[in-house]
Enzyme design. Structure first.
Site: not given
Ligand code: GTR
Length: 408
Positions: A383, A242
């Site tokens: 994610h 991320s």
């Molecule tokens: C989110 C962000 C992403 C990603 C994520 C993370 O809120 O929009 O770009 O980096 O966080 O780090 O889990």
């Protein structure tokens, strides 16, 4: 701000900047030409996206072993190293946690995965000897005081398969990103950016952001790993998930000591093409996280087509070293297709440099990994980072760094 969408039909027609053409339009010829184009692209990312890493941030850095022991379950050794940077504005400490297989030593140094963690080294494993960070922490359990607590031990263990890595002959090194810069809009004052330039307001357009600070921390991790006799510093894989995957790619682009670079679900500003405008966009990320990128990146809010680079060129900066792009099917915010297309866009550079590039012309089906010099998979689920991801990263490490002795 343009509305966020997940609709392929709304992806605009776009032309990616050509990684193999200089800014003046002339073609890049051979590996020597690429070295010059590489410098040009690196400079474009520093000027327009992440900001410049100040030279003053590279030294003086020192290391001290603050704790050592056998762990976990006697199959490994643990070492905690305090990395100290002394700058004009004061002193900053980064805690590096290192696990190596019990058999590692000067005559048998091991390859290591190095990645930043989100919540403190103590979240990576329940091991009671891991030092708690003293810097600001956010997220669940941090409380209003924003201090790490005992309850956080092992909280992120699902994202860090320490025993599986050790069993396959790898070491694991990790640092807390917040030691380098706490992840909030005012965090710079307590991190390396504030230390190096305490009075530099207003920031210049190419001033580095938090992603730059985290990438800097990864390089300081390499400095310290080079001093550890059990570590083969020619086989360090930089990784991150991320936002920390964005930082890992930027670190691997700048610092050629990373032998291999991995990003998982890194999305916008990481492995995903900005020009697709699918899921998270430049305008949205700059609004939500104003401290991550350089001020100049805001010029491209809703104007992605004007960027002099796109993220395939970030992956290309790692060439010819192996790079791995991991995506997740349900992580549409990070635009898995845009991540695959960036890997494909980096392919001509990898091929120019004599590697096999990316062994796929179309987006592969779910959980059918591609293991060429540009590696890729898209897994089931959302994610984050899972055991599936790590197993593939170790497979990729075995293939491109050489299978560690003692591994399966
Ligand atoms: C989110 C962000 C992403 C990603 C994520 C993370 O809120 O929009 O770009 O980096 O966080 O780090 O889990």
């Amino acid at each position: 701000m343009r509305e966020i969408h997940y609709d392929e039909a709304r992806v605009p027609r776009y032309t990616l900047p050509d990684a193999l053409r200089f800014a003046d339009g002339s073609p890049v010829d051979g590996a020597a030409g690429w070295r010059r184009r590489r410098a040009e692209i690196l400079d474009l990312f520093a000027s327009h996206v992440y900001g410049r890493t100040p030279a003053a941030a590279s030294s003086p850095v020192s290391w001290e072993t603050v704790e050592e022991g056998g762990a976990p379950d006697g199959v490994a050794r643990r070492r905690q190293v305090r990395i100290t940077f002394a700058g004009a504005g004061g002193v900053l400490g980064l805690d590096l946690l290192l696990y190596v297989p019990a058999g590692a030593g000067p005559s048998h140094p091991v390859p290591v995965f190095l990645g930043l963690n989100f919540g403190g080294n103590h979240t990576v494993d329940a091991d009671p000897a891991i030092r708690l960070p003293t810097s600001w922490v956010g997220g669940p359990g941090a409380g209003e005081a924003h201090r790490a607590t005992e309850e956080g031990r092992g909280r992120a263990a699902g994202a860090w398969p320490v025993r599986a890595l050790l069993a396959r002959g790898y070491g694991l090194a990790t640092m807390y990103c917040g030691d380098a810069e706490p992840d909030h809009a005012e965090g710079f004052a307590a991190g390396i950016r504030g230390l190096v330039a305490p009075d530099s307001a207003p920031a210049p357009a190419d001033a580095w952001g938090a992603l730059g600070a985290w990438a800097w921390a990864l390089s300081r991790g390499v400095d310290a790993l080079q001093e550890q006799p059990e570590v083969d510093a020619t086989r360090i894989a930089g990784m991150g998930v991320s936002r920390l995957g964005k930082a890992a790619l930027w670190a691997g682009a700048q610092d050629e000591r990373f032998a291999l670079v991995i990003s998982a679900c890194s999305g916008c500003g990481g492995a995903a093409l900005s020009r697709r405008e699918f899921g998270e966009t430049v305008a949205r990320i700059n609004a939500a996280f104003p401290h991550w990128f350089c001020p100049a990146f805001r010029r491209y809010n809703d104007r992605e087509a004007d960027l002099p680079v796109d993220q395939h060129m970030l992956l290309a900066l790692v060439a010819p070293r192996p790079v791995y792009v991991a995506s997740a099917e349900e992580d549409r915010w990070a635009d898995p297709r845009g991540e695959f297309l960036a890997a494909l866009g980096a392919d001509p550079v990898y091929r120019l440099l004599g590697t096999d590039g990316l062994g796929a012309a179309e987006m592969p089906p779910v959980e059918r990994p591609v293991r060429t010099t540009i590696g890729h998979h898209i897994r089931r689920g959302g994610h984050g980072i899972t055991a599936y991801d790590w197993d593939r990263f170790m497979d990729f490490g075995d293939r491109h760094l050489g299978q560690p002795a003692g591994g399966r």
